[in-house]
Enzyme design. Structure first.
Site, mmCIF file in Angstrom:
data_model
loop_
_atom_site.group_PDB
_atom_site.id
_atom_site.type_symbol
_atom_site.label_atom_id
_atom_site.label_comp_id
_atom_site.label_asym_id
_atom_site.label_seq_id
_atom_site.Cartn_x
_atom_site.Cartn_y
_atom_site.Cartn_z
ATOM 1 C CB SER A 117 -1.088 2.967 -1.200
ATOM 2 O OG SER A 117 -0.607 2.905 -2.516
ATOM 3 C CE1 TYR A 141 3.229 5.838 0.022
ATOM 4 C CE2 TYR A 141 2.643 4.299 -1.731
ATOM 5 C CZ TYR A 141 2.305 5.330 -0.873
ATOM 6 O OH TYR A 141 1.032 5.864 -0.907
ATOM 7 C CE LYS A 145 0.721 5.626 2.738
ATOM 8 N NZ LYS A 145 -0.033 6.601 3.529
#
Ligand SMILES: NC(=O)c1ccc[n+]([C@@H]2O[C@H](COP(=O)([O-])OP(=O)(O)OC[C@H]3O[C@@H](n4cnc5c(N)ncnc54)[C@H](O)[C@@H]3O)[C@@H](O)[C@H]2O)c1
Length: 325
Positions: A117, A141, A145
């Protein structure tokens, strides 16, 4: 013989599944349906309902379907929520990826394409992000990733996996009217849900240091993205070397106000957005060059911004009451 698509019942995964099938690669889906929809996967595609955290199930699936590679999209993608749910985020995105890699090693599956991402970059201090731009994730998050990328790189180094990680920028649009992004946190679903309820869509902050004061993001069409997964899968299967990381960005950005203009144009609904405060943690601008992916993964913008808005709106309309509010 086939490719496993984890998260294949999700927004992006369902497009990847169809793109693989159209390219003659047999997809097999593993999904726990936590945010995905069973109906996003055609009945002709083998579907295993279960979680990434269930290693025996993963191993059985890899073995029974004679899987040769994995597109690993399953994960928890709500960056804002990840701040208050770090353990959940790490469990799904880090432990889940480690469990998958362990199962792949056990079953001797040696190819993996990973969904990473733009959130790995945090707030970049350059106008155009490249693969060399330092990563400074600002949420659990984004961190999860980045750790996923590292896990894959390190396992590849130790055990000889062929791999690549694709850092998506803002994925929007629909390749088919029956597939849509149901995220309650992404701009397009938020705007459409507001319009469907007769409310005014909201802009979070108009005082950013950008030409019109609203945040600029790099929007890419989900079908263009899905196509590059097929190219990556084919190349890995053929033993061709790929870069460890590619940015799937368009090289240009659109502001939130420009998106609102496009929505007005495409839907024919005239509205005046509500102006709200900034959301904490939203960078003013993040746009990436996709040059490396264009070179290796046939990455091209085959859709305009209006195509992205129009296709997403059509899918929203087609879903009607089935669309999560
Ligand atoms: N949508 C974007 O703009 C964007 C941008 C960058 C990266 N990504 C990444 O792309 C991937 C797919 O995103 P999406 O937009 O399609 O999200 P999505 O929520 O629609 O899809 C994720 C899918 O994974 C499944 N899933 C989640 N945890 C699972 C688990 N433990 N085991 C099995 N299945 C599980 C869900 O049910 C869902 O079908 C995610 O990893 C996300 O982080 C998305």
């Amino acid at each position: 013989m086939g490719w496993l698509v984890t998260g294949g019942a999700g927004y992006i995964g369902s497009h990847v599944v169809r793109a693989l099938a159209q390219a003659g690669i047999t997809p097999v889906v593993l999904d726990d349906l936590s945010t995905g929809f069973r109906r996003f996967v055609d009945d002709s595609v083998a579907f295993v309902e279960g979680t990434l955290l269930d290693q025996p199930l993963l191993e059985k699936t890899l073995r029974e379907h004679e899987i040769t590679g994995v597109v690993h999209l399953a994960g928890f993608k709500y960056a804002g929520v990840s701040v208050s749910r770090p353990l959940h985020t790490y469990l799904q995105n880090v432990t889940g990826t480690a469990t998958l890699l362990d199962a792949m090693l056990t079953e001797n599956v040696t190819n993996i394409v990973f969904s990473s991402s733009a959130a790995t970059f945090g707030t970049p201090d350059v106008d155009l992000v490249t693969e060399e731009t330092p990563t400074r994730p600002e949420s659990p998050y984004g961190e999860s990733k980045l750790i996923g990328e590292w896990l894959i790189r390190d396992v590849a180094r130790a055990h000889g996996l062929r791999h690549t990680s694709l850092r998506y920028f803002n994925v929007v649009g629909s390749g088919s009217d029956d597939l849509f992004d149901a995220s309650p946190h992404n701009l397009f679903p938020l705007v459409f849900n507001a319009l469907a309820k007769g409310d005014r869509p909201r802009i979070n902050g108009v005082d950013y240091p950008t030409p019109d004061g609203t945040c600029i993001r790099d929007y890419v069409h989900v079908s263009d993205l899905a196509h590059s997964h097929v190219v990556a899968a084919r190349k890995l299967e053929a033993g061709e070397a790929l870069e460890p990381v590619y940015n799937l960005g368009s090289g240009s950005g659109s502001s939130v106000k420009e998106i609102m203009d496009a929505v007005r144009r495409v839907t024919g609904i005239d509205f005046e957005p509500v102006i709200g405060d900034r959301r904490p943690g939203d960078p003013a601008r993040i746009v990436a060059t996709g040059e490396l992916a264009a070179r290796d993964l046939d990455w091209q913008m085959r859709h305009t911004l209006d195509d992205m808005v129009a296709s997403a709106w059509r899918a929203r309309q087609a879903a009607g009451a089935d669309y999560p509010a």
